[in-house]
Design a protein around this motif. Structure first.
Motif, short mmCIF file in Angstrom:
data_model
loop_
_atom_site.label_atom_id
_atom_site.label_comp_id
_atom_site.label_asym_id
_atom_site.label_seq_id
_atom_site.Cartn_x
_atom_site.Cartn_y
_atom_site.Cartn_z
N MET A 1 0.84 -1.19 0.00
CA MET A 1 0.00 0.00 0.00
C MET A 1 0.89 1.25 0.00
SD MET A 1 -2.85 0.92 2.79
CE MET A 1 -3.82 2.34 2.69
N GLN A 2 0.63 2.14 -0.91
CA GLN A 2 1.42 3.37 -0.99
C GLN A 2 0.84 4.43 -0.07
OE1 GLN A 2 1.37 4.46 -5.11
NE2 GLN A 2 2.88 2.92 -5.67
N LYS A 3 1.73 5.17 0.55
CA LYS A 3 1.32 6.29 1.38
C LYS A 3 2.14 7.51 0.96
CE LYS A 3 -0.03 3.46 5.27
NZ LYS A 3 0.10 3.20 6.69
N ILE A 4 1.49 8.63 0.83
CA ILE A 4 2.13 9.87 0.39
C ILE A 4 2.39 10.76 1.60
CG2 ILE A 4 1.85 11.93 -1.05
CD1 ILE A 4 2.01 9.37 -2.71
N ILE A 5 3.59 11.32 1.67
CA ILE A 5 3.89 12.31 2.71
C ILE A 5 3.42 13.66 2.16
CG2 ILE A 5 5.67 13.43 4.10
CD1 ILE A 5 7.32 10.86 3.83
N SER A 6 2.21 14.00 2.49
CA SER A 6 1.60 15.24 2.01
C SER A 6 1.76 16.34 3.05
CB SER A 6 0.11 15.01 1.74
OG SER A 6 -0.56 14.72 2.96
N LEU A 7 1.48 17.57 2.65
CA LEU A 7 1.51 18.68 3.59
C LEU A 7 0.48 18.45 4.70
CD1 LEU A 7 2.83 21.34 4.29
CD2 LEU A 7 1.20 22.49 2.79
N ASP A 8 -0.67 17.88 4.36
CA ASP A 8 -1.69 17.58 5.37
C ASP A 8 -1.16 16.58 6.40
OD1 ASP A 8 -3.56 19.30 4.25
OD2 ASP A 8 -4.61 17.70 3.16
N LEU A 9 -0.45 15.54 5.95
CA LEU A 9 0.12 14.56 6.88
C LEU A 9 1.19 15.21 7.76
CD1 LEU A 9 0.41 11.72 8.02
CD2 LEU A 9 1.97 11.21 6.12
N LEU A 10 2.06 16.03 7.16
CA LEU A 10 3.07 16.75 7.95
C LEU A 10 2.42 17.63 9.01
CD1 LEU A 10 5.67 17.87 5.26
CD2 LEU A 10 5.97 16.12 7.01
N ASN A 11 1.41 18.38 8.61
CA ASN A 11 0.74 19.29 9.55
C ASN A 11 0.01 18.54 10.65
OD1 ASN A 11 1.67 21.55 8.18
ND2 ASN A 11 -0.18 21.76 6.95
#
Length: 94
Positions: A1-11
């Motif tokens: 399963m791929q997971k993206i390190i997005s700005l939302d995840l960082l925040n």
């Protein structure tokens, strides 16, 4: 399963760190602690000290990639003496 390190995840992870008693928070990409490959996103609030640690198992390695902010790192030899130090920070804005 791929997971993206997005700005939302960082925040979201940073916000969780701010409210944590330890002032840091992990977001684990691995499913369980026994997974062979373990990857985590670590949010650490300013002025937090993380004690030195050593991975004794020869196949365990640790990599640090700074996405925002900066961190000071000390490197130790087997006798616990500081052998090097570095300040890590991203090289460009995102």
């Amino acid at each position: 399963m791929q997971k993206i390190i997005s700005l939302d995840l960082l925040n979201a992870t940073s916000a969780a760190a701010k409210t944590s008693p330890r002032q840091r928070k992990n977001y684990n990409f691995h499913v369980v602690d026994t997974d062979v490959c373990q990857r985590s996103l670590n949010a650490i609030e300013p002025e937090i000290y993380i004690p030195p640690h050593c991975h004794l198992h020869p196949t365990k390695a640790e990599s640090i990639i700074i996405l925002r902010g900066r961190i000071g790192v000390l490197f130790f030899n087997a006798d616990g003496e500081v052998t090097d130090k570095a300040r890590l920070q991203p090289q460009s804005a995102y």
